[in-house]
Motif scaffolding. Structure first.
Motif, mmCIF file in Angstrom:
data_model
loop_
_atom_site.group_PDB
_atom_site.id
_atom_site.type_symbol
_atom_site.label_atom_id
_atom_site.label_comp_id
_atom_site.label_asym_id
_atom_site.label_seq_id
_atom_site.Cartn_x
_atom_site.Cartn_y
_atom_site.Cartn_z
ATOM 1 N N LEU A 1 -3.239 -14.652 -9.147
ATOM 2 C CA LEU A 1 -4.550 -14.353 -8.562
ATOM 3 C C LEU A 1 -4.394 -13.399 -7.385
ATOM 4 C CD1 LEU A 1 -7.592 -14.875 -8.248
ATOM 5 C CD2 LEU A 1 -7.009 -16.851 -6.803
ATOM 6 N N GLY A 2 -3.406 -13.644 -6.538
ATOM 7 C CA GLY A 2 -3.197 -12.785 -5.376
ATOM 8 C C GLY A 2 -2.858 -11.361 -5.762
ATOM 9 N N LEU A 3 -1.996 -11.190 -6.752
ATOM 10 C CA LEU A 3 -1.626 -9.841 -7.194
ATOM 11 C C LEU A 3 -2.826 -9.099 -7.782
ATOM 12 C CD1 LEU A 3 1.825 -10.528 -8.918
ATOM 13 C CD2 LEU A 3 1.428 -9.456 -6.695
ATOM 14 N N LYS A 4 -3.655 -9.821 -8.492
ATOM 15 C CA LYS A 4 -4.804 -9.204 -9.142
ATOM 16 C C LYS A 4 -5.870 -8.766 -8.142
ATOM 17 C CE LYS A 4 -7.940 -10.023 -13.053
ATOM 18 N NZ LYS A 4 -8.316 -10.990 -14.118
ATOM 19 N N THR A 5 -5.948 -9.487 -7.018
ATOM 20 C CA THR A 5 -7.024 -9.223 -6.058
ATOM 21 C C THR A 5 -6.574 -8.406 -4.852
ATOM 22 O OG1 THR A 5 -6.559 -11.366 -4.985
ATOM 23 C CG2 THR A 5 -8.269 -11.313 -6.688
ATOM 24 N N PHE A 6 -5.299 -8.008 -4.805
ATOM 25 C CA PHE A 6 -4.821 -7.225 -3.666
ATOM 26 C C PHE A 6 -5.148 -5.756 -3.876
ATOM 27 C CE2 PHE A 6 -1.596 -4.807 -1.303
ATOM 28 C CZ PHE A 6 -1.738 -5.361 -0.036
ATOM 29 N N ALA A 7 -5.939 -5.211 -2.997
ATOM 30 C CA ALA A 7 -6.339 -3.803 -3.096
ATOM 31 C C ALA A 7 -5.571 -2.995 -2.057
ATOM 32 C CB ALA A 7 -7.838 -3.655 -2.873
ATOM 33 N N ASN A 8 -4.978 -1.903 -2.490
ATOM 34 C CA ASN A 8 -4.184 -1.070 -1.579
ATOM 35 C C ASN A 8 -5.069 0.008 -0.958
ATOM 36 O OD1 ASN A 8 -1.515 -0.616 -0.523
ATOM 37 N ND2 ASN A 8 -1.569 1.346 -1.582
ATOM 38 N N ASP A 9 -6.200 -0.427 -0.380
ATOM 39 C CA ASP A 9 -7.115 0.539 0.221
ATOM 40 C C ASP A 9 -6.828 0.683 1.717
ATOM 41 O OD1 ASP A 9 -8.272 -1.715 1.463
ATOM 42 O OD2 ASP A 9 -9.710 -1.952 -0.174
ATOM 43 N N SER A 10 -7.562 1.571 2.338
ATOM 44 C CA SER A 10 -7.294 1.874 3.749
ATOM 45 C C SER A 10 -7.681 0.727 4.673
ATOM 46 C CB SER A 10 -8.041 3.145 4.166
ATOM 47 O OG SER A 10 -9.436 3.003 3.937
ATOM 48 N N ASP A 11 -8.495 -0.198 4.169
ATOM 49 C CA ASP A 11 -8.841 -1.357 4.975
ATOM 50 C C ASP A 11 -7.771 -2.442 4.887
ATOM 51 O OD1 ASP A 11 -11.258 -0.287 5.875
ATOM 52 O OD2 ASP A 11 -12.319 -0.983 4.084
ATOM 53 N N CYS B 1 -3.576 16.229 -2.958
ATOM 54 C CA CYS B 1 -3.063 16.485 -1.620
ATOM 55 C C CYS B 1 -2.482 15.194 -1.035
ATOM 56 C CB CYS B 1 -4.164 17.022 -0.711
ATOM 57 S SG CYS B 1 -3.600 17.380 0.979
ATOM 58 N N LEU B 2 -1.209 15.235 -0.661
ATOM 59 C CA LEU B 2 -0.543 14.128 0.027
ATOM 60 C C LEU B 2 -0.588 14.398 1.524
ATOM 61 C CD1 LEU B 2 1.257 11.574 0.152
ATOM 62 C CD2 LEU B 2 3.236 13.081 -0.155
ATOM 63 N N ILE B 3 -1.225 13.497 2.264
ATOM 64 C CA ILE B 3 -1.339 13.664 3.720
ATOM 65 C C ILE B 3 -0.461 12.604 4.381
ATOM 66 C CG2 ILE B 3 -2.909 13.720 5.687
ATOM 67 C CD1 ILE B 3 -5.188 14.297 3.692
ATOM 68 N N LEU B 4 0.595 13.076 5.030
ATOM 69 C CA LEU B 4 1.506 12.171 5.728
ATOM 70 C C LEU B 4 1.005 12.024 7.160
ATOM 71 C CD1 LEU B 4 4.733 13.612 4.158
ATOM 72 C CD2 LEU B 4 3.732 11.384 3.694
ATOM 73 N N ILE B 5 0.269 10.932 7.377
ATOM 74 C CA ILE B 5 -0.471 10.781 8.624
ATOM 75 C C ILE B 5 0.429 10.250 9.736
ATOM 76 C CG2 ILE B 5 -2.719 10.525 7.543
ATOM 77 C CD1 ILE B 5 -2.411 7.547 7.614
ATOM 78 N N ASP B 6 0.033 10.532 10.983
ATOM 79 C CA ASP B 6 0.772 10.067 12.151
ATOM 80 C C ASP B 6 -0.039 9.010 12.897
ATOM 81 O OD1 ASP B 6 2.750 10.070 14.288
ATOM 82 O OD2 ASP B 6 1.245 11.171 15.436
ATOM 83 N N GLN B 7 -1.249 9.361 13.327
ATOM 84 C CA GLN B 7 -2.143 8.404 13.995
ATOM 85 C C GLN B 7 -2.947 7.695 12.898
ATOM 86 O OE1 GLN B 7 -4.110 10.283 17.588
ATOM 87 N NE2 GLN B 7 -3.191 12.107 16.675
ATOM 88 N N VAL B 8 -2.419 6.575 12.412
ATOM 89 C CA VAL B 8 -2.901 5.978 11.176
ATOM 90 C C VAL B 8 -4.399 5.703 11.213
ATOM 91 C CG1 VAL B 8 -2.681 4.014 9.609
ATOM 92 C CG2 VAL B 8 -0.644 4.997 10.684
ATOM 93 N N GLU B 9 -4.867 4.913 12.167
ATOM 94 C CA GLU B 9 -6.278 4.526 12.181
ATOM 95 C C GLU B 9 -7.192 5.728 12.375
ATOM 96 O OE1 GLU B 9 -7.097 1.417 14.932
ATOM 97 O OE2 GLU B 9 -5.562 0.066 14.152
ATOM 98 N N ASP B 10 -6.837 6.585 13.338
ATOM 99 C CA ASP B 10 -7.694 7.740 13.622
ATOM 100 C C ASP B 10 -7.694 8.729 12.461
ATOM 101 O OD1 ASP B 10 -8.242 6.632 16.064
ATOM 102 O OD2 ASP B 10 -6.795 7.842 17.176
ATOM 103 N N ALA B 11 -6.535 8.933 11.854
ATOM 104 C CA ALA B 11 -6.455 9.878 10.741
ATOM 105 C C ALA B 11 -7.249 9.366 9.542
ATOM 106 C CB ALA B 11 -4.995 10.110 10.356
ATOM 107 N N LEU B 12 -7.137 8.064 9.249
ATOM 108 C CA LEU B 12 -7.893 7.508 8.126
ATOM 109 C C LEU B 12 -9.395 7.575 8.392
ATOM 110 C CD1 LEU B 12 -5.685 4.410 7.225
ATOM 111 C CD2 LEU B 12 -5.990 6.484 5.864
ATOM 112 N N ALA B 13 -9.778 7.339 9.640
ATOM 113 C CA ALA B 13 -11.198 7.449 9.987
ATOM 114 C C ALA B 13 -11.683 8.888 9.811
ATOM 115 C CB ALA B 13 -11.414 6.984 11.425
#
Length: 856
Positions: A698-708, A835-847
């Motif tokens: 169940l855990g594997l099925k419901t784990f989303a690799n999103d930015s949140d 496009c692969l974006i290798l971010i540095d400031q994770v939260e700010d860059a994702l926002a």
């Protein structure tokens, strides 16, 4: 010699399982061998004869002053009575720089010992005096000040014997036993379940007597008084002799017993007033003073307390006799020794006067001289164990008294002729009930058998077989740590456990973020273990935290090592090779419990080699079932996790559990290789904790690799028909894994946005773009916010040099600023591009990316 840095390693660490002080020591060439310092060794031994052996090989030319500092620091602590045995000195790759590590039992004492050892060495070098006696006294005094007292110490020792983890919460006596939702706390001899109302009642002597009398427990009659005249009137009503004491007091402070005259009463009243304004007068019960210790609903120990006294020899004065008694090494000024020094004060002089004596009187040989009426150990009294003599009826009255007041740990003070017979057969009774009673008289009585009161308290807090531990999973490695931590936490949560988690993004309790930033160190982990709503904990364990402080726990249920790569901060803090890094990373493996598991990457030979250092069992994971390590481990019937026919397979003996990769979204049907590795490690960890397979699925099925859910970990977005991937990959191994994943995804044209961390080696920074240049058409280089010691433009220049001769890259551009670089890349994307974006400031860059997507 110069001590350049001192750190306290407060948990298991690179060097040992012990707490220790780590010192970075600089020695000039002439001090890198004591053989170059004529007469130094002799002068050192003259100042400190008990110093340990300096030479490990028998040769003086192998002994730098850093080694002398090590041995002196350890020896000074040992001579001061500290239970320490471990120390080590290692040369670094920097000429004349050494790492010296010395065990401590109390951090402040360990740090002071380093300073005193340095002073000793300088004294021997300059041939100046060194006060060894003063140094040892300073260490002993500090140790006595900071270490736990005998009561709390006995409880802590009992907890340690039951394998219960402990953490001192204050500089005083508040200690936490266990972790998370299974924790309990004590303050001296009070438990977290001790009633505050019961404690308040015990402090009110008049109310205590009223309640005990109502319960049928015999007590001496008495009342509160306003002044001396009222006190004398009360004494007349009650009948002499009487006891005068503060209404709210402890440790016998201000108590005077057997008061027979008005003059004596006035002195007693004034003595009591020094401690409290509210004074009581009650009937004096003749007999001996006994302390009965009740824990829970049982009488655990009993002691007869005798007042401080001396016996005349016909030669010495009373004052001299007191000095002789106080010279006993068992007597100290606090509560750390089995006996306390006798106080020779106004109360003692008043008691002497009642015996027609003064300080300069010479008592006859054999004459017993009482120096105080009360028998508290804190005023110099003695204790004799009488636990085995207590009549069942007396024990029952003590338990009733404790329960009537509402105390789960209670010291019941009884005055009677003896405890061999019930109160009804003699003139005796309960004179006081004490919360947080001192345990010293029972643990180490002056005479008789010590009692296991610490064990009794621990057994009251923890049922048989319980040790207060929750499952702790520690995760380390070069790449994949944060995703693996998040996924393991998700699997544990799916099983119903309230899970705490730390990683490079923050601290999370049941999915709620309680702290932000890089929280992969021991302080954040300790905060999770402190939280009462945590049933299980998962910790990303970064190298920096282990180097700075050691681990936050004494051991873990599961240790996961994802992989070891050359790009992981090599060259920092004297970790210069992959082998050095592996030794550091394996600290969590070395501290797996005997019933726990190390989850190790079988494909990485350095990681697989860590199995030999694990005290528990090992679960190997790797995609190839036929890999020699996997195949051998499986043939032995041990646990393995691998990939076969589109499934993750967990095998142990003949038992197989299979999970289809199509049911694990973050792997994209198994196409993203590094995510498959992360999933295998997470499944193995959850298996090691004992999570059910239904919960794992169940855990594997419901784990989303999103930015949140997993910010900066292969977060995939759609932007005007193009595919954006944001990732925090920042070393060559991570870049290679990302390239392999991206190549499984169709694209007309591929672009990458990258910067580099300045605290990496030049070759590691350059290698990243060497890898990218073989896979991407467009490369945008940007300089990030923190260059970490590099000058402006230096990192970008290294990145560009890695693209020299790149077989695929046709366009390279340098941009100053992360967000501008992202906008530049987005502006050039067409439908079907990637496009692969290798971010540095994770939260700010994702926002920022989310904002641009919303605008589109």
């Amino acid at each position: 010699m110069e001590v350049k840095r001192t750190r306290a390693l407060r948990g298991p660490n690179l060097w040992s399982h012990h707490t220790a002080v780590e010192v970075i020591v600089s020695c000039p060439p002439e001090e890198q061998s004591i053989a170059l310092l004529p007469g130094f060794e002799q002068r050192l031994h003259a100042r400190f004869p008990a110093i340990g052996a300096l030479r490990t090989t028998g040769r003086a030319d192998d002994v730098p002053l850093a080694r002398v500092l090590e041995v002196a620091t350890l020896s000074l602590q040992a001579q001061a009575g500290c239970p320490v045995t471990f120390s080590r000195t290692s040369a670094t790759l920097e000429d004349g720089i050494y790492q010296t590590v010395v065990e401590y039992s109390e951090e402040a004492v360990g740090r002071l010992a380093v300073t005193l050892a340095e002073n000793l060495i300088n004294s021997a070098l300059a041939d100046t005096p060194f006060d060894l006696t003063g140094a040892l006294a300073e260490l002993r005094d500090l140790d006595e000040d900071v270490r736990l007292g005998p009561s709390t110490g006995a409880i802590v020792s009992a907890a340690v014997a039951r394998d219960i983890p402990i953490r001192r919460l204050t500089e005083g006596s508040m200690v936490m036993f266990g972790w998370g939702s299974k924790q309990r706390r004590i303050q001296a001899a009070e438990m977290d379940s001790t009633s505050a109302i019961g404690e308040s009642i015990a402090q009110d002597k008049e109310l205590t007597k009223k309640l005990l009398h109502a319960a049928g427990v015999p007590v001496p009659i008495g009342r509160s008084v306003d002044d001396v005249d009222d006190a004398w009137a009360a004494a007349q009503e009650i009948g002499l002799p009487v006891v005068v004491k503060p209404k709210d007091g402890n440790q016998g402070k201000g108590v005077t017993v057997n008061v027979t005259t008005r003059e004596h009463l006035e002195k007693a009243f004034n003595t009591a007033r020094e401690f409290r304004d509210d004074i009581m007068v009650e009937r004096y019960l003749p007999g001996h003073d006994f302390r009965l210790l009740v824990i829970g609903n049982k009488l655990i120990a009993a002691a007869r307390r005798d007042p401080p006294q001396v016996v005349g020899d016909g030669t010495h004065t009373v004052r001299e006799l007191v000095d002789i008694v106080n010279a006993d090494p068992r007597r100290g000024s606090g509560h750390s020794t089995s006996l306390t020094k006798i106080r020779f004060d106004d109360i003692a002089l008043a008691r002497l006067a009642l015996q027609d004596l003064d300080a300069d009187s010479v008592p006859a040989k054999g004459q017993r001289v009482i120096l105080r009426n009360n028998a508290n150990l804190s005023t110099g009294g003695t204790a004799t164990d009488v636990t085995d003599d207590v009549h069942p009826e007396v024990a029952a009255r003590a338990v009733e008294a404790a329960q009537m007041i509402g105390l789960d740990i209670c010291g019941v003070d009884v005055v009677c002729e003896g405890v061999l017979q019930p109160f009804d057969n003699q003139r005796g009774g309960v004179v006081e009930v004490n919360a947080a009673p001192g345990l010293r008289m029972h643990i180490a009585p002056s005479y008789g058998k010590g009692r296991a009161v610490g064990e009794a308290i621990v057994n009251t807090m923890f049922a048989p077989g319980e040790n207060g531990r929750i499952p702790v999973v520690a995760v380390t490695g070069t790449n994949g740590k944060t995703t693996t931590v998040r996924l393991i936490a998700h699997l544990l949560t799916a099983s119903g456990l309230r899970t705490g988690m730390t990683n490079t993004d923050g601290v999370y309790i049941e999915g709620r973020q309680t702290d932000s930033g890089d929280c992969s160190g021991p302080r954040s982990a300790r905060n999770v273990l402190l939280h009462p709503d945590v049933d299980a904990a998962v910790f990303e364990t970064a190298r920096g935290g282990v180097l700075r402080e050691g681990l936050a726990f004494d051991r873990c249920q599961v240790a996961v090592v994802t992989n070891i790569g050359a790009g992981d901060h090599l060259g920092l803090n004297y970790i210069t090779t992959v082998e050095d890094l592996a030794v550091l990373k394996r600290v969590i493996v070395q501290n797996v419990s005997e019933s726990g598991f190390a989850v190790l990457n079988a494909v990485d030979p350095i990681v697989a080699g860590m199995a030999a250092t694990c005290r528990g069992k090992v679960i190997f994971f790797g995609a190839d079932r036929g890999h020699p390590v996997i195949a051998t481990h499986r043939a032995q019937g041990s646990r393995t996790v691998y990939v076969e026919d589109g499934h993750i397979v967990a095998a142990e003996g003949k038992e197989l559990n299979k999970i289809a990769l199509s049911q694990v979204p973050i792997t994209r049907n198994g196409a993203i290789g590094f995510q498959v590795e992360n999933v295998m490690a997470s499944v193995a960890a959850a298996w090691g904790v004992g999570i059910s397979w239904d919960a794992i699925r169940l855990g594997l099925k419901t784990f989303a690799n999103d930015s949140d859910n997993a910010p900066g970990r292969f977060n995939v977005f759609d932007y005007k028909g193009a595919t954006l991937i944001a990732d925090y990959g920042h070393n060559p191994d991570a870049i290679l894994a990302l390239v392999q994943a991206v190549e499984t995804m169709p694209a007309k044209r591929r672009a990458v946005v990258i910067s580099g961390a300045g605290d990496r080696r030049d070759q590691d920074i350059k290698q990243q773009t060497e890898i990218l240049g073989r896979a991407f058409d467009d490369v945008i280089l940007y300089e990030d916010q923190c260059q970490r010691g590099r000058v402006d433009g230096e990192v970008v220049a290294l990145l560009r040099s890695g693209l020299d001769g790149a077989p695929r890259t046709s366009h390279v551009e340098e941009i100053y600023g992360e967000f501008l670089a992202i906008d530049t890349a987005l502006a050039r994307l067409g439908e079907g591009d990637l496009c692969l974006i290798l971010i540095d400031q994770v939260e700010d860059a994702l926002a920022h990316i989310a904002k641009r997507i919303a605008e589109a």
